[in-house]
Enzyme design. Structure first.
Site, PDB file in Angstrom:
ATOM      1  CG  HIS A   1      -0.194   0.017   2.528  1.00 32.03           C
ATOM      2  ND1 HIS A   1       0.230  -1.155   3.124  1.00 32.03           N
ATOM      3  CD2 HIS A   1       0.216   1.018   3.338  1.00 32.03           C
ATOM      4  CE1 HIS A   1       0.862  -0.868   4.251  1.00 32.03           C
ATOM      5  NE2 HIS A   1       0.865   0.442   4.408  1.00 32.03           N
TER       6      HIS A   1
ATOM      7  CE1 TYR B   1      -8.405   5.003   0.446  1.00 29.96           C
ATOM      8  CE2 TYR B   1      -6.836   6.786   0.780  1.00 29.96           C
ATOM      9  CZ  TYR B   1      -8.114   6.274   0.907  1.00 29.96           C
ATOM     10  OH  TYR B   1      -9.088   7.022   1.507  1.00 29.96           O
ATOM     11  CB  THR B   2      -3.962  -1.672  -1.771  1.00 27.94           C
ATOM     12  OG1 THR B   2      -3.810  -1.876  -0.369  1.00 27.94           O
ATOM     13  CG2 THR B   2      -3.124  -2.692  -2.511  1.00 27.94           C
TER      14      THR B   2
ATOM     15  CB  CYS C   1      -9.344  -6.671   3.258  1.00 26.24           C
ATOM     16  SG  CYS C   1      -9.030  -4.915   3.530  1.00 26.24           S
TER      17      CYS C   1
END
Length: 243
Positions: A48, A64-65, A217
């Protein structure tokens, strides 16, 4: 002949220019950021970036990935849902093409490494899908000998991020299985309803084993509850990965 590819990683925030915006759902957009020519982010699928902003005079950052496949040069994508309570997600959704956004990283998280498993389950709630996108795209693009099982929970069908892509993957790849769970299903819905249960996990994930990992997730209460359920089913702590 193109020259060697530069691999970008920075501990300090670096400005990236926003070059394109794609609307994915009513509240989710994919933001495309420019990289230098022959440059790529130095990351594995699932790692990320931190997005940095000053909001109401206070510094804020959020991981954020990237949804683009690692190794992609000249640009990378972030797929982000806008939350009313999410300061950074609202900030990003207010950006326009040509704006720059500060990011640091990539940072190593719970990521995919080629060869780590032959069967991979993905259990996602809402935007919990975003770190899994690049992992799924990577495995399918490289035609790795890996069987993929996605269990994806959302409120309504309109909330399913990249629904067309999952449908297409299921049609085109015998190794990709997808099961949607909706709290508010439409009439005639044939997949899961309500929330992800132990029965759904048992029915739609590969069983525990030495060649199996599960990526998990979603919102923290959901992820915590499902981690306990996965352990009760028999997956080891090492086999459950939080990207």
């Amino acid at each position: 002949m193109s020259g060697p590819v530069t691999r970008i990683k920075s501990k300090t925030p670096v400005p990236y220019e926003l070059t394109a915006i794609h609307r994915d759902t009513h509240d989710t957009k994919t933001f495309c950021f420019a990289l230098p020519d022959d440059a790529t982010l130095d990351m594995l699928p699932g790692d990320h970036l931190y997005l940095h902003a000053t909001i109401d005079g206070k510094p804020a950052k959020r991981p954020y990935t990237p949804s683009s496949v690692p190794g992609t040069t000249e640009y990378f994508d972030l797929t982000v849902k806008r939350y009313e309570t999410g300061t950074i997600s609202k900030y990003l959704h207010d950006r326009e093409i040509g704006d720059t956004v500060l990011m640091s990283g990539p940072n190593s998280g719970g990521h995919w490494v080629d060869g780590m498993a032959k069967k991979v389950g993905f259990v996602a709630g809402g935007t919990g899908i975003t770190p899994m996108i690049s992992i799924i795209r990577w495995i399918l693009a490289k035609s790795l000998a890996v069987e993929l099982f996605l269990v994806f929970a959302n409120k309504a069908e309109a909330d399913i991020i990249f629904q067309d892509e999952w449908d297409e993957d299921a049609r085109e790849h015998a190794s990709f299985h997808c099961y949607h769970v909706l709290e508010q299903p439409p009439a005639g819905w044939s997949q899961g309803t309500g929330r992800i249960t132990e029965a759904i996990l048992r029915g739609h994930l590969p069983p525990p084993g030495p060649d199996t990992v599960i990526f998990l997730c979603g919102p923290p209460p959901m992820a915590d509850a499902l981690e306990a359920t996965l352990k009760a089913i028999g997956y080891s702590e090492q086999a459950i990965i939080f990207p």
